[in-house]
Scaffold this motif. Structure first.
Motif, mmCIF file in Angstrom:
data_model
loop_
_atom_site.group_PDB
_atom_site.id
_atom_site.type_symbol
_atom_site.label_atom_id
_atom_site.label_comp_id
_atom_site.label_asym_id
_atom_site.label_seq_id
_atom_site.Cartn_x
_atom_site.Cartn_y
_atom_site.Cartn_z
ATOM 1 N N ASN A 77 87.910 36.939 31.806
ATOM 2 C CA ASN A 77 86.669 36.192 31.655
ATOM 3 C C ASN A 77 86.823 34.719 32.029
ATOM 4 N N ILE A 78 87.935 34.111 31.660
ATOM 5 C CA ILE A 78 88.173 32.710 32.030
ATOM 6 C C ILE A 78 88.224 32.584 33.554
ATOM 7 N N GLU A 79 88.924 33.511 34.197
ATOM 8 C CA GLU A 79 89.027 33.500 35.654
ATOM 9 C C GLU A 79 87.634 33.587 36.283
ATOM 10 N N TRP A 80 86.801 34.489 35.787
ATOM 11 C CA TRP A 80 85.454 34.658 36.320
ATOM 12 C C TRP A 80 84.619 33.403 36.088
ATOM 13 N N LEU A 81 84.653 32.877 34.858
ATOM 14 C CA LEU A 81 83.870 31.684 34.541
ATOM 15 C C LEU A 81 84.271 30.493 35.405
ATOM 16 N N GLU A 82 85.557 30.309 35.593
ATOM 17 C CA GLU A 82 86.028 29.171 36.394
ATOM 18 C C GLU A 82 85.655 29.331 37.870
ATOM 19 N N THR A 142 86.258 44.279 32.446
ATOM 20 C CA THR A 142 85.902 44.278 31.034
ATOM 21 C C THR A 142 84.412 44.004 30.847
ATOM 22 N N VAL A 143 83.910 44.409 29.697
ATOM 23 C CA VAL A 143 82.547 44.092 29.273
ATOM 24 C C VAL A 143 82.527 44.149 27.751
ATOM 25 N N ALA A 144 81.647 43.356 27.151
ATOM 26 C CA ALA A 144 81.527 43.347 25.691
ATOM 27 C C ALA A 144 80.082 43.575 25.277
ATOM 28 N N LEU A 145 79.937 44.126 24.087
ATOM 29 C CA LEU A 145 78.641 44.281 23.434
ATOM 30 C C LEU A 145 78.722 43.507 22.131
ATOM 31 N N MET A 146 78.011 42.395 22.066
ATOM 32 C CA MET A 146 78.072 41.515 20.898
ATOM 33 C C MET A 146 76.784 41.682 20.081
ATOM 34 N N LYS A 147 76.958 41.931 18.795
ATOM 35 C CA LYS A 147 75.808 42.167 17.925
ATOM 36 C C LYS A 147 74.991 40.895 17.731
ATOM 37 N N ILE A 148 73.680 41.018 17.979
ATOM 38 C CA ILE A 148 72.742 39.926 17.718
ATOM 39 C C ILE A 148 72.131 40.145 16.331
ATOM 40 N N MET A 168 81.175 40.370 31.038
ATOM 41 C CA MET A 168 81.531 41.348 32.066
ATOM 42 C C MET A 168 82.281 40.625 33.182
ATOM 43 N N ALA A 169 83.456 41.120 33.512
ATOM 44 C CA ALA A 169 84.270 40.510 34.565
ATOM 45 C C ALA A 169 85.141 41.575 35.211
ATOM 46 N N GLY A 195 81.858 47.214 38.181
ATOM 47 C CA GLY A 195 80.815 46.663 37.330
ATOM 48 C C GLY A 195 79.724 47.678 37.035
ATOM 49 N N GLN A 196 79.357 48.455 38.038
ATOM 50 C CA GLN A 196 78.329 49.478 37.831
ATOM 51 C C GLN A 196 78.837 50.597 36.919
#
Length: 152
Positions: free
Chosen positions: A18-23, A62-68, A78-79, A90-91
């Protein structure tokens, strides 16, 4: 290639991907740093889930599902590694994640994104996500679009 559920041994892979993707596309916000550094605290323990794509012993997506709140989860973090992009990973993660959310009986998924990520937004729409108004105090400074997918 297989999609697996999060285990603490994969925390560094989850963060690094995720850091790699964000950067590459944006910047790492304090909110990102906190969540990515403590995925059990912010994602798993409150009732969320993280999925990882493993190929040849390496984590490549990776992908995450975070509870709201009950029944409503944010599809986030998702990265896919640059070397594995273009292989529809990704799909595959999207299909797996939506199926999981439906199995859990959740009401809907939401996504915060940025309009410059045209390919990602195209994929979200392909899987049924529709744009909804974004709140002014959304959790991401880079977020300029909010989408939802009703599950029931």
């Amino acid at each position: 290639m297989q999609i697996i559920s999060f285990e603490s041994q994969y925390a560094k892979d989850f963060k690094d991907l995720n850091i790699e993707w964000l950067e590459k596309y944006f910047w790492v916000e304090p909110h990102d740093e906190e969540v990515l550094g403590k995925p059990e605290k912010y994602i798993i323990n409150p009732g969320g889930q993280i999925f990882l794509v493993k190929e040849d012993g390496k984590i490549i997506g990776t992908v995450a599902l975070m509870k709201i709140k009950d029944g409503i989860f944010e599809l986030t973090k998702m990265a896919v590694t640059p070397a594995a992009q273009g292989k529809s990973i990704g799909q595959k993660l999207m299909v797996h994640t939506i199926a999981y959310a439906k199995e859990q009986g959740w009401q809907k998924l939401i996504i915060y994104s940025n309009r410059k990520l045209e390919n990602a937004i195209h994929i979200y729409k392909k899987y049924g996500f529709r744009e909804i108004p974004i709140e002014q105090n959304n959790p991401y400074a880079r977020g300029d679009i909010k989408m939802e997918l009703p599950l029931c």
